[in-house]
Scaffold this motif. Structure first.
Motif, mmCIF file in Angstrom:
data_model
loop_
_atom_site.group_PDB
_atom_site.id
_atom_site.type_symbol
_atom_site.label_atom_id
_atom_site.label_comp_id
_atom_site.label_asym_id
_atom_site.label_seq_id
_atom_site.Cartn_x
_atom_site.Cartn_y
_atom_site.Cartn_z
ATOM 1 N N VAL A 1 -18.771 -3.425 -5.303
ATOM 2 C CA VAL A 1 -19.345 -4.203 -4.199
ATOM 3 C C VAL A 1 -19.402 -3.359 -2.925
ATOM 4 C CG1 VAL A 1 -19.000 -6.205 -2.705
ATOM 5 C CG2 VAL A 1 -18.599 -6.409 -5.171
ATOM 6 N N LYS A 2 -18.376 -2.549 -2.681
ATOM 7 C CA LYS A 2 -18.292 -1.740 -1.466
ATOM 8 C C LYS A 2 -19.471 -0.782 -1.331
ATOM 9 C CE LYS A 2 -16.024 -0.274 2.191
ATOM 10 N NZ LYS A 2 -15.843 -1.126 3.387
ATOM 11 N N VAL A 3 -19.985 -0.307 -2.451
ATOM 12 C CA VAL A 3 -21.130 0.598 -2.423
ATOM 13 C C VAL A 3 -22.326 -0.054 -1.736
ATOM 14 C CG1 VAL A 3 -22.825 1.795 -3.873
ATOM 15 C CG2 VAL A 3 -20.405 1.854 -4.486
ATOM 16 N N HIS A 4 -22.483 -1.341 -1.944
ATOM 17 C CA HIS A 4 -23.640 -2.068 -1.393
ATOM 18 C C HIS A 4 -23.352 -2.722 -0.045
ATOM 19 C CE1 HIS A 4 -25.846 -1.691 -5.211
ATOM 20 N NE2 HIS A 4 -24.675 -1.876 -5.800
ATOM 21 N N LEU A 5 -22.059 -2.901 0.269
ATOM 22 C CA LEU A 5 -21.689 -3.525 1.550
ATOM 23 C C LEU A 5 -20.650 -2.661 2.268
ATOM 24 C CD1 LEU A 5 -21.307 -7.242 0.329
ATOM 25 C CD2 LEU A 5 -23.271 -6.231 1.525
ATOM 26 N N PRO A 6 -21.024 -1.436 2.608
ATOM 27 C CA PRO A 6 -20.046 -0.507 3.208
ATOM 28 C C PRO A 6 -19.541 -0.962 4.571
ATOM 29 C CG PRO A 6 -22.268 0.387 3.363
ATOM 30 C CD PRO A 6 -22.360 -0.822 2.491
ATOM 31 N N GLU A 7 -20.286 -1.832 5.227
ATOM 32 C CA GLU A 7 -19.895 -2.280 6.565
ATOM 33 C C GLU A 7 -18.763 -3.306 6.540
ATOM 34 O OE1 GLU A 7 -22.887 -5.277 5.092
ATOM 35 O OE2 GLU A 7 -22.560 -3.095 4.938
ATOM 36 N N MET A 8 -18.496 -3.906 5.373
ATOM 37 C CA MET A 8 -17.450 -4.920 5.269
ATOM 38 C C MET A 8 -16.095 -4.276 4.997
ATOM 39 S SD MET A 8 -19.071 -8.192 3.255
ATOM 40 C CE MET A 8 -20.543 -9.040 3.873
ATOM 41 N N ASP A 9 -15.092 -4.794 5.664
ATOM 42 C CA ASP A 9 -13.717 -4.323 5.479
ATOM 43 C C ASP A 9 -13.124 -5.055 4.267
ATOM 44 O OD1 ASP A 9 -11.235 -3.271 5.733
ATOM 45 O OD2 ASP A 9 -10.763 -4.181 7.675
ATOM 46 N N MET A 10 -12.868 -4.312 3.196
ATOM 47 C CA MET A 10 -12.406 -4.926 1.938
ATOM 48 C C MET A 10 -11.026 -4.431 1.547
ATOM 49 S SD MET A 10 -15.892 -4.823 -0.346
ATOM 50 C CE MET A 10 -17.445 -5.458 0.321
ATOM 51 N N ARG A 11 -10.246 -5.326 0.966
ATOM 52 C CA ARG A 11 -8.917 -4.999 0.467
ATOM 53 C C ARG A 11 -8.727 -5.641 -0.905
ATOM 54 N NH1 ARG A 11 -9.372 -2.263 4.304
ATOM 55 N NH2 ARG A 11 -7.842 -1.760 5.935
ATOM 56 N N VAL A 12 -7.801 -5.093 -1.685
ATOM 57 C CA VAL A 12 -7.507 -5.613 -3.019
ATOM 58 C C VAL A 12 -6.010 -5.913 -3.115
ATOM 59 C CG1 VAL A 12 -7.488 -5.136 -5.500
ATOM 60 C CG2 VAL A 12 -9.398 -4.338 -4.082
ATOM 61 N N SER A 13 -5.685 -7.037 -3.705
ATOM 62 C CA SER A 13 -4.280 -7.382 -3.948
ATOM 63 C C SER A 13 -4.139 -7.872 -5.392
ATOM 64 C CB SER A 13 -3.816 -8.466 -2.980
ATOM 65 O OG SER A 13 -2.453 -8.773 -3.178
ATOM 66 N N THR A 14 -3.271 -7.206 -6.158
ATOM 67 C CA THR A 14 -3.009 -7.603 -7.545
ATOM 68 C C THR A 14 -1.646 -8.265 -7.606
ATOM 69 O OG1 THR A 14 -4.329 -5.731 -8.379
ATOM 70 C CG2 THR A 14 -2.789 -6.788 -9.921
ATOM 71 N N LEU A 15 -1.624 -9.540 -7.939
ATOM 72 C CA LEU A 15 -0.371 -10.300 -7.904
ATOM 73 C C LEU A 15 0.551 -9.962 -9.068
ATOM 74 C CD1 LEU A 15 -1.591 -13.782 -6.663
ATOM 75 C CD2 LEU A 15 -0.971 -11.739 -5.358
ATOM 76 N N GLY A 16 -0.017 -9.651 -10.233
ATOM 77 C CA GLY A 16 0.777 -9.137 -11.342
ATOM 78 C C GLY A 16 1.895 -10.047 -11.821
ATOM 79 N N HIS A 17 3.023 -9.428 -12.187
ATOM 80 C CA HIS A 17 4.095 -10.150 -12.876
ATOM 81 C C HIS A 17 4.874 -11.102 -11.990
ATOM 82 C CE1 HIS A 17 3.210 -7.220 -16.009
ATOM 83 N NE2 HIS A 17 3.883 -7.972 -16.834
ATOM 84 N N ILE A 18 4.625 -11.083 -10.696
ATOM 85 C CA ILE A 18 5.271 -12.066 -9.837
ATOM 86 C C ILE A 18 4.943 -13.489 -10.302
ATOM 87 C CG2 ILE A 18 3.352 -12.176 -8.179
ATOM 88 C CD1 ILE A 18 5.396 -12.509 -5.965
ATOM 89 N N GLN A 19 3.782 -13.644 -10.961
ATOM 90 C CA GLN A 19 3.359 -14.973 -11.421
ATOM 91 C C GLN A 19 4.181 -15.481 -12.600
ATOM 92 O OE1 GLN A 19 -1.314 -14.789 -11.453
ATOM 93 N NE2 GLN A 19 -0.450 -12.729 -11.380
ATOM 94 N N ARG A 20 4.898 -14.590 -13.284
ATOM 95 C CA ARG A 20 5.652 -14.995 -14.468
ATOM 96 C C ARG A 20 7.090 -15.378 -14.134
ATOM 97 N NH1 ARG A 20 3.731 -11.261 -19.245
ATOM 98 N NH2 ARG A 20 5.909 -10.628 -19.317
ATOM 99 N N GLY A 21 7.525 -15.129 -12.912
ATOM 100 C CA GLY A 21 8.909 -15.397 -12.553
ATOM 101 C C GLY A 21 9.054 -16.586 -11.624
#
Length: 323
Positions: free
Chosen positions: A237-257
């Protein structure tokens, strides 16, 4: 039937301890001896089997994880390994088995029953909520609330910095967690394996949000989405919308505890009793579940092979409320 055993297998899920507690105390109430098998099928092969009393399960209903431990067993995938497990059950005089877990656990239980005839009842313990024959599985409600709490906190940061956040939640083959916490968290877009969402769809949605004066957006991504994980999608997505400030968060195994919610504790308690009573009533090679708030028993092979689609109403609700 005088003796039964209980084990937890595969990924842990909040509420497993509450379920073990229910199985043990239900069995004792019904004048059965009950044994706990540590480390799932691997422990059954090795004879890691111990008699349990009421006090064995005291003060565990609120605890996440599993006091019986869990492990994946390569040996149990072989005929020789399953024979060793059967011999261990015979040694202890165990006549019925309760297995708490997901599709891998039930696949093993189904084969074990077919080969050795030990009555088995499965209890759906998986946060993915992807087993047919029960409206909800143990751990799902807690996992959703854990993810939702994280999404709420991330949205504060997204709003403060006018950012787009791609938040990845668990769900390799199922989008149930993503749908529920996406709706509850007010996500602008939810990407799940059950529906097709293209990168162009994501780009158009984010553009539309900005055009309508939305300064931040949350995109919830199930880890098994066909477009890839959250990092891969964000990069595309960033390739097409370089002007937007993007971040990623992976919640992972916190969901199992974490401590199970009231809903998971009650579900676990009901299913534990249902499994014990099912064994005494002649049920075998089935999963105990709850459909429309009633106990039902579903053949294990059906439970793991039949798909459990996400309700169209939820998908429609997502589209309407993300305007």
């Amino acid at each position: 039937m005088k003796k039964i055993a209980v084990l937890t297998s595969g990924g842990d899920a909040p509420g497993m301890n509450a379920c073990v507690r229910s199985v043990v105390r239900s069995a004792l109430y019904l004048d059965l001896e009950v044994y706990g098998v540590r480390y799932g099928y691997d422990g059954m092969i090795k004879g890691d089997i111990h008699k349990m009393k009421s006090y064995s399960v005291s003060n565990i209903i609120q605890r996440g994880g599993t006091i019986l431990k869990s492990a994946r067993s390569k040996d149990f995938m072989t005929k020789e390994g399953r024979k060793k497990a059967f011999e261990q059950l015979k040694y202890y005089g165990i006549e019925g088995l309760v297995t708490i877990g997901g599709d891998g656990t039930f696949t093993g239980a189904n084969i074990f029953y077919q080969e050795h005839g030990i009555p088995v009842i499965g209890i759906p313990g998986t946060i993915d909520n992807d087993l047919y024959g029960s409206d909800f599985t143990i751990g799902f409600d807690t996992a959703v609330n854990t993810a939702l709490d994280a999404i709420d906190k991330i949205r504060d940061t997204a709003n403060s910095h006018d950012r787009v956040f791609f938040i990845e939640v668990m769900g390799r083959h199922s989008g149930y967690i993503a749908i529920q916490c996406g709706i509850g968290g007010g996500a602008e877009l939810i990407m799940v394996p059950e529906t097709s969402t293209t990168i162009e769809d994501v780009i158009n949605k984010l553009k539309k949000d900005r055009d309508s004066q939305k300064t931040s957006s949350i995109v919830v991504v199930a880890e098994g989405d066909e477009q890839g994980n959250a990092h891969e999608i964000a990069e595309k997505v960033k390739v097409h919308l370089p002007e937007m400030d993007m971040r990623v968060s992976t919640l992972g195994h916190i969901q199992r505890g974490g401590e199970p919610t009231a809903r998971d504790r009650i579900l676990s308690s009901r299913l534990g009793l249902a499994a014990v009573e099912g064994l005494l009533n002649g049920q075998k090679n089935v999963m105990a579940g709850i459909v429309d708030n009633k106990i039902v028993y579903t053949n294990l092979k059906v439970a793991i092979s039949k798909s459990k689609p996400i309700q169209d109403e939820l998908l429609r609700l997502t589209e309407i409320l993300s305007m």
